[in-house]
Write a protein that holds these residues in place. Sequence first.
Motif, PDB file in Angstrom:
ATOM      1  N   ARG A   1       0.818  -1.207   0.000  1.00  0.00           N
ATOM      2  CA  ARG A   1       0.000   0.000   0.000  1.00  0.00           C
ATOM      3  C   ARG A   1       0.854   1.259   0.000  1.00  0.00           C
ATOM      4  NH1 ARG A   1      -3.172   0.150   5.612  1.00  0.00           N
ATOM      5  NH2 ARG A   1      -2.112   2.042   6.212  1.00  0.00           N
TER       6      ARG A   1
ATOM      7  N   GLU B   1       0.784   5.139   1.256  1.00  0.00           N
ATOM      8  CA  GLU B   1       0.118   6.023   2.205  1.00  0.00           C
ATOM      9  C   GLU B   1       0.382   7.485   1.841  1.00  0.00           C
ATOM     10  OE1 GLU B   1       1.482   4.853   6.099  1.00  0.00           O
ATOM     11  OE2 GLU B   1       0.520   2.883   5.941  1.00  0.00           O
TER      12      GLU B   1
ATOM     13  N   ALA C   1      -6.636  11.578  -0.573  1.00  0.00           N
ATOM     14  CA  ALA C   1      -6.279  10.776   0.596  1.00  0.00           C
ATOM     15  C   ALA C   1      -5.951  11.661   1.803  1.00  0.00           C
ATOM     16  CB  ALA C   1      -5.100   9.858   0.274  1.00  0.00           C
ATOM     17  N   ARG C   2      -5.523  12.888   1.563  1.00  0.00           N
ATOM     18  CA  ARG C   2      -5.158  13.815   2.644  1.00  0.00           C
ATOM     19  C   ARG C   2      -6.317  14.723   3.059  1.00  0.00           C
ATOM     20  NH1 ARG C   2      -0.844  13.655   5.736  1.00  0.00           N
ATOM     21  NH2 ARG C   2      -0.954  15.896   5.895  1.00  0.00           N
TER      22      ARG C   2
ATOM     23  N   GLY D   1      -0.295  11.499   8.731  1.00  0.00           N
ATOM     24  CA  GLY D   1      -1.424  10.738   8.240  1.00  0.00           C
ATOM     25  C   GLY D   1      -0.947   9.459   7.589  1.00  0.00           C
ATOM     26  N   THR D   2      -1.752   8.427   7.707  1.00  0.00           N
ATOM     27  CA  THR D   2      -1.387   7.138   7.129  1.00  0.00           C
ATOM     28  C   THR D   2      -2.496   6.601   6.223  1.00  0.00           C
ATOM     29  OG1 THR D   2      -2.260   5.963   9.053  1.00  0.00           O
ATOM     30  CG2 THR D   2       0.101   6.512   9.070  1.00  0.00           C
ATOM     31  N   ARG D   3      -3.352   7.478   5.758  1.00  0.00           N
ATOM     32  CA  ARG D   3      -4.420   7.029   4.870  1.00  0.00           C
ATOM     33  C   ARG D   3      -3.837   6.453   3.595  1.00  0.00           C
ATOM     34  NH1 ARG D   3      -7.902  12.481   5.328  1.00  0.00           N
ATOM     35  NH2 ARG D   3      -8.536  12.255   7.499  1.00  0.00           N
TER      36      ARG D   3
ATOM     37  N   SER E   1      -5.871   5.446  -2.796  1.00  0.00           N
ATOM     38  CA  SER E   1      -6.696   4.476  -3.503  1.00  0.00           C
ATOM     39  C   SER E   1      -6.119   4.117  -4.873  1.00  0.00           C
ATOM     40  CB  SER E   1      -8.104   5.054  -3.671  1.00  0.00           C
ATOM     41  OG  SER E   1      -8.801   4.417  -4.712  1.00  0.00           O
TER      42      SER E   1
END
Length: 154
Positions: A46, A48, A120-121, A130-132, A135
Amino acid sequence: MASAHDSSDLVLSLLGSATTMKLQKLLYYCQGWHLAWDGEALFDERIEAWANGPVVRDIYDLHRGTFRLNHPLPASWGADHERLTKDERETVESVVDFYGDWSADQLSRATHGERPWIEAREGLAPTERGTRVISLDTMQDYFSGLMDQQSEDG
């Protein structure tokens, strides 16, 4: 399917060395363009959306505390770019050919203006941790759109 480790190995074999920040951004572009060109992910790890741009956490965990990486990578990475398919290799080579002369800061600034990282942010302050996850669907849509735009532009 290649791993981010194998992709990192090819990036570094082409560049000789790179800062860890530059490697991270190049991996993001490798993933995005492979999604657009081949319709599938280059690697499963993934990505991030960190404050300084996209980061493959699995790779970060290996290079944490290191500023620059050289080729060959340490054996502990288990990286071997020979495992990449012809299409995977072509993606990485094309990305390095286009973005390889960019500095880590230029790459980071570029990612900050792109929809996958921005979405994502969403809701986070610019320097907030942040660690989102970015996609893959958003990346494929975004990079495919860039490819379509390039086709229209001629």
